[in-house]
Scaffold this motif. Structure first.
Motif, PDB file in Angstrom:
ATOM      1  N   VAL A  71     -26.863  11.613  34.479  1.00  0.00           N
ATOM      2  CA  VAL A  71     -28.293  11.476  34.740  1.00  0.00           C
ATOM      3  C   VAL A  71     -28.868  12.802  35.227  1.00  0.00           C
ATOM      4  O   VAL A  71     -29.939  13.223  34.776  1.00  0.00           O
ATOM      5  CB  VAL A  71     -28.574  10.343  35.759  1.00  0.00           C
ATOM      6  N   ASN A  74     -28.995  15.038  32.058  1.00  0.00           N
ATOM      7  CA  ASN A  74     -29.862  14.602  30.967  1.00  0.00           C
ATOM      8  C   ASN A  74     -31.320  14.445  31.359  1.00  0.00           C
ATOM      9  O   ASN A  74     -32.206  14.711  30.552  1.00  0.00           O
ATOM     10  CB  ASN A  74     -29.365  13.276  30.395  1.00  0.00           C
ATOM     11  N   CYS A  75     -31.576  13.980  32.559  1.00  0.00           N
ATOM     12  CA  CYS A  75     -32.947  13.642  32.948  1.00  0.00           C
ATOM     13  C   CYS A  75     -33.609  14.703  33.817  1.00  0.00           C
ATOM     14  O   CYS A  75     -34.827  14.757  33.893  1.00  0.00           O
ATOM     15  CB  CYS A  75     -32.961  12.303  33.674  1.00  0.00           C
ATOM     16  N   TYR A  76     -32.797  15.514  34.466  1.00  0.00           N
ATOM     17  CA  TYR A  76     -33.361  16.482  35.402  1.00  0.00           C
ATOM     18  C   TYR A  76     -32.881  17.910  35.160  1.00  0.00           C
ATOM     19  O   TYR A  76     -33.280  18.815  35.873  1.00  0.00           O
ATOM     20  CB  TYR A  76     -33.034  16.071  36.847  1.00  0.00           C
ATOM     21  N   ASP A 105     -27.029  11.842  25.406  1.00  0.00           N
ATOM     22  CA  ASP A 105     -28.034  11.094  26.148  1.00  0.00           C
ATOM     23  C   ASP A 105     -28.747  10.058  25.290  1.00  0.00           C
ATOM     24  O   ASP A 105     -29.965  10.084  25.130  1.00  0.00           O
ATOM     25  CB  ASP A 105     -29.043  12.028  26.809  1.00  0.00           C
ATOM     26  N   LYS A 108     -31.745   8.014  27.132  1.00  0.00           N
ATOM     27  CA  LYS A 108     -32.956   8.630  27.690  1.00  0.00           C
ATOM     28  C   LYS A 108     -34.252   7.949  27.247  1.00  0.00           C
ATOM     29  O   LYS A 108     -35.213   7.873  28.012  1.00  0.00           O
ATOM     30  CB  LYS A 108     -33.007  10.114  27.361  1.00  0.00           C
ATOM     31  N   LEU A 111     -35.581   4.284  29.618  1.00  0.00           N
ATOM     32  CA  LEU A 111     -35.571   4.386  31.073  1.00  0.00           C
ATOM     33  C   LEU A 111     -36.718   3.634  31.734  1.00  0.00           C
ATOM     34  O   LEU A 111     -37.176   3.995  32.802  1.00  0.00           O
ATOM     35  CB  LEU A 111     -35.584   5.862  31.498  1.00  0.00           C
ATOM     36  N   TYR A 141     -26.586   3.425  34.887  1.00  0.00           N
ATOM     37  CA  TYR A 141     -27.299   4.652  34.518  1.00  0.00           C
ATOM     38  C   TYR A 141     -28.774   4.524  34.898  1.00  0.00           C
ATOM     39  O   TYR A 141     -29.355   5.431  35.486  1.00  0.00           O
ATOM     40  CB  TYR A 141     -27.141   4.901  33.021  1.00  0.00           C
ATOM     41  N   LEU A 142     -29.370   3.387  34.567  1.00  0.00           N
ATOM     42  CA  LEU A 142     -30.779   3.171  34.902  1.00  0.00           C
ATOM     43  C   LEU A 142     -31.001   3.072  36.407  1.00  0.00           C
ATOM     44  O   LEU A 142     -32.005   3.579  36.918  1.00  0.00           O
ATOM     45  CB  LEU A 142     -31.305   1.924  34.203  1.00  0.00           C
ATOM     46  N   TYR A 145     -30.892   6.602  37.633  1.00  0.00           N
ATOM     47  CA  TYR A 145     -32.129   7.282  37.233  1.00  0.00           C
ATOM     48  C   TYR A 145     -33.281   6.860  38.139  1.00  0.00           C
ATOM     49  O   TYR A 145     -34.044   7.705  38.641  1.00  0.00           O
ATOM     50  CB  TYR A 145     -32.462   6.991  35.768  1.00  0.00           C
ATOM     51  N   GLN A 146     -33.435   5.556  38.353  1.00  0.00           N
ATOM     52  CA  GLN A 146     -34.545   5.067  39.173  1.00  0.00           C
ATOM     53  C   GLN A 146     -34.422   5.558  40.615  1.00  0.00           C
ATOM     54  O   GLN A 146     -35.422   5.918  41.234  1.00  0.00           O
ATOM     55  CB  GLN A 146     -34.630   3.546  39.099  1.00  0.00           C
ATOM     56  N   ASN A 149     -35.252   9.221  40.644  1.00  0.00           N
ATOM     57  CA  ASN A 149     -36.652   9.423  40.269  1.00  0.00           C
ATOM     58  C   ASN A 149     -37.602   9.267  41.461  1.00  0.00           C
ATOM     59  O   ASN A 149     -38.759   9.655  41.374  1.00  0.00           O
ATOM     60  CB  ASN A 149     -37.042   8.467  39.139  1.00  0.00           C
TER      61      ASN A 149
END
Length: 178
Positions: A71, A74-76, A105, A108, A111, A141-142, A145-146, A149
């Motif tokens: 995460v 891939n997300c940050y 990813d 992605k 999300l 994973y979610l 991410y949450q 986030n």
């Protein structure tokens, strides 16, 4: 350098951590004081070949840290590489799914806040990944991410530094005689 690989044998139960366990680990790492180290509960491993260790105990923690790294990357764009590889033997699609999460990813685009709807949308587009292990991996994973986030950019960078430089794993190599 070649990374260590942790092998999860077919006798292991599948990945089943939920929101409580994942957030507990995230909060533990996040609360590390600047001058302290954090040790994840010990892993029990046995060497099966050079750079490959079979996980006897600790696969839930090891998998969750792997997902956290994915995460962050891939997300940050905060984690450019993982600390190790995972080789799941529970289901062939689980190993491929983890690799796809880490390298490509594939999650992605999914999300959103409604987990069940995102899983259904994901499996409609990726039916080969529809199994109980991947369901729990996707959900964690979610959750990660949450949780991440909710952090500001400075907090995210600090969390990544804590994971990378202050989080340690104690492992116990075990010799298994035939």
């Amino acid at each position: 350098p070649e990374l260590n690989t942790f092998y999860v044998a077919s006798y292991q139960r599948g990945y089943r951590w939920g929101k409580d366990e994942v957030e507990y680990l995230l909060n533990d790492i996040n609360s590390i004081a600047t001058d302290k180290k954090y040790c994840i509960q010990p892993l029990a491993v046995t060497k099966i070949e050079d750079k490959t260790w079979e996980l006897i105990d600790g696969q839930q923690r090891t998998t969750t840290v792997f997902l956290i790294q994915a995460v962050l990357k891939n997300c940050y764009s905060l984690q450019t590489e993982t600390f190790y590889k995972l080789d799941y033997n529970t289901r062939k699609s689980t190993k491929a799914f983890l690799n796809d999460i880490s390298e490509n990813d594939i999650i992605k685009a999914f999300l959103g806040d409604d987990f069940e709807a995102e899983w259904e949308r994901f499996t409609d587009l990726n039916p080969a990944n529809d199994n109980i292990d991947n369901y729990h991996l996707f959900k964690s994973y979610l959750i990660i991410y949450q949780w991440l986030n909710t952090k500001q950019n400075k907090e995210l960078k600090r969390f990544c530094e804590k994971l990378k430089n202050q989080t340690y794993v104690i492992w116990h190599p075990i010799s298994i005689e035939e």
